[in-house]
Design an enzyme around this catalytic site. Structure first.
Site, short mmCIF file in Angstrom:
data_model
loop_
_atom_site.label_atom_id
_atom_site.label_comp_id
_atom_site.label_asym_id
_atom_site.label_seq_id
_atom_site.Cartn_x
_atom_site.Cartn_y
_atom_site.Cartn_z
N SER A 124 0.91 -1.11 -0.03
CA SER A 124 -0.05 0.05 0.15
C SER A 124 0.84 1.06 0.05
O SER A 124 1.52 1.46 -0.90
CB SER A 124 -1.06 -0.02 1.24
OG SER A 124 -1.98 1.05 1.09
N ASP A 153 -2.11 6.39 -3.80
CA ASP A 153 -1.21 5.60 -3.19
C ASP A 153 -0.88 4.50 -4.36
O ASP A 153 -1.55 4.47 -5.23
CB ASP A 153 -1.63 5.22 -1.97
CG ASP A 153 -2.27 4.05 -1.82
OD1 ASP A 153 -3.35 3.89 -2.86
OD2 ASP A 153 -2.42 3.30 -0.85
MG MG Z 1 -3.16 1.44 -0.47
#
Ligand code: MG
Length: 472
Positions: free
Chosen positions: A120, A262
């Site tokens: 992430s 992201d």
């Molecule tokens: Mg993420």
């Protein structure tokens, strides 16, 4: 809205270096504590769990797997695939895709589970293995515990050569994802505006699919950091300090809005037309503002998310369900209450019509539709919502210390409205604070939000006093 970021202590940082196994999966540092052999065993543990969970099913089980753009992604994806095949699970390889993309394909392909190889928003040296069940939601705590136990005990339901899982490829994720997202907005209405948009995908997994989506919406797209190399052009968490390049580019290109994702594209941050970073808390607020124009029902978010959502909901006559922190908790509450919108203050928007998973593409289309319908700029929409001062902090505290801190906080703030479903959330007239132990590290997190900085400081100081009394 102003957001003061984490005051991370050295001790907390050192603790973050460990291999973490939590509800949403595994996260570690490549070459240190996360290796291909660990990933293979984790894949076998997940496959073993799925076989037990679907014991009555006659046909062979399948899992779809995707990865973000990190250089270690291919290696880990192969390793997890091997682990799944060893226990007789067929694997559908989706390639380099976003986390919400995998979530959508789990259900589209009727898989028993999904795996995303991603860490992430963490720096590139990290990678991770995120697990999804057949409902596209992370395993609930008891299931996560079972998978962890199989992994530690090396309890794997290995099969012989004849029954090994087979690997196939599927390259339809982007198209399926875009088609689903477009069902929730008016493509023609957005298209008429020919929005000038700047996209920063941090060289993660989001660039390709998001550019395609924006093109379908008739946007004039300028993209930066849109090559999925995994060489992140800036620190990958979409926070103000990491997006100065995007803010500058928005001004230079004179676009109407800037979007930042992201690396696995489940989080979305927005920059307004003046190059001002408006903060991830506004992403859900803006998306909700659009949804509430059309629909009535309930919304869900976690206890650490801004009160802005409650303000917008109150105006629209919508009830907000608050849940413990964690995407799976929000998704579960949304399904239980049939929520019309939900998500988290970290820029994660969930619309169940697309998938019960945070999706930056969902956030993007809802905000563009709001701009198209109202004919207002993003800064005008933000100023209509208003805002608060929010402060986020974390500090080292073991389990028993955390318990003592919460007990003393309850005495200190005994006149506040209290929610204890995840640590303690205290609500006051002019703000709130949420104090909770992290699920993954021995630290406590403190989120404070109030009408202005002095009001917030009053609560921050009061918590500091509590901390000092327990931790010295
Ligand atoms: Mg993420």
């Amino acid at each position: 809205m102003l957001v003061a970021r984490w005051g991370t202590t050295k001790r907390a940082l050192a603790m973050a270096e460990q291999l973490i196994i939590s509800i949403s999966g595994m996260r570690g540092i490549i070459g240190e504590n996360l290796t291909a052999s660990i990933a293979t065993e984790y894949g076998s543990a997940f496959g073993t769990f799925l076989k037990k969970r679907h014991a009555g099913k006659k046909e062979k089980l399948s899992v779809c797997i995707g990865r973000d753009s990190r250089p270690s992604g291919k290696m880990l994806k192969s390793a997890v695939t091997e682990g799944l095949c060893k226990v007789g699970i067929d694997v559908i390889d989706l390639g380099l895709v976003t986390t919400p993309g995998v979530g959508i394909m789990v259900r589209e392909l009727g898989c028993s589970g999904g795996v995303v190889v991603t860490a992430s928003h963490n720096p590139a040296r990290y990678n991770g293995i995120k697990l999804l069940l057949d409902n596209s939601i992370a395993p609930p705590p008891d299931a996560a515990e079972q998978i962890k136990q199989y992994f530690y005990d090396k309890h794997f339901a290995l099969v012989d050569s004849h029954d090994c899982g087979q690997v196939t490829s599927n390259e339809k994720t982007d198209n399926v994802h875009i088609a689903k997202v477009l069902t929730i907005v008016d493509k023609e209405l957005i298209g008429e505006r020919k929005f000038k948009v700047l996209l920063d995908s941090v060289n993660g997994a989001g660039g390709r699919v998001t550019k395609k989506l924006l093109a379908e919406l008739g946007c004039v797209v300028f993209a930066i950091n849109d090559e999925p190399t995994g060489v992140f052009a800036h620190a990958p968490e979409p926070t103000a300090e990491n997006l100065t390049g995007l803010c500058e580019a928005v001004k230079t290109r004179q676009v109407e809005i800037g979007f930042a994702q992201d690396p696995d594209a489940d989080r979305l941050a927005i920059v307004d037309e003046t190059g001002n970073y408006i903060g991830e808390e506004y992403t859900l607020a803006l998306a909700a503002k659009f949804i509430f124009r059309r629909k009535t029902g309930k919304a869900a978010t976690n206890l650490s998310t801004s009160r802005m959502l409650d303000d917008i909901a109150q105006e629209a006559g919508v009830q907000v369900v608050r849940t413990p922190v964690g995407e799976a908790n929000v998704a579960k509450a949304m399904l239980e209450h049939n929520c019309i919108i939900g998500g988290e203050g970290n820029g994660g928007v969930i619309d169940l019509r697309v998938s019960p998973i945070r999706d930056s593409l969902v956030g993007i289309v809802l905000v563009l539709q709001l701009m198209a319908e109202t004919a207002k700029t993003i800064s005008e929409l933000v100023s209509e919502i208003g805002g608060y001062y929010m402060s986020k902090d974390k500090f080292a505290a073991g389990k028993s210390e955390a318990g003592q801190i919460l007990d003393l906080a309850k005495e200190t703030f005994d006149d506040a409205e209290l929610d204890t479903t995840d640590g303690c959330r205290f609500d006051f007239d002019d703000g709130w604070l949420h104090l909770r132990a992290s699920n993954t590290e021995p630290v406590m997190r403190l989120i404070v939000e109030a009408k202005d900085k002095p009001a917030a400081q009053k609560y921050i100081d009061a918590v500091s006093n509590v901390r000092r009394k327990i931790l010295g």
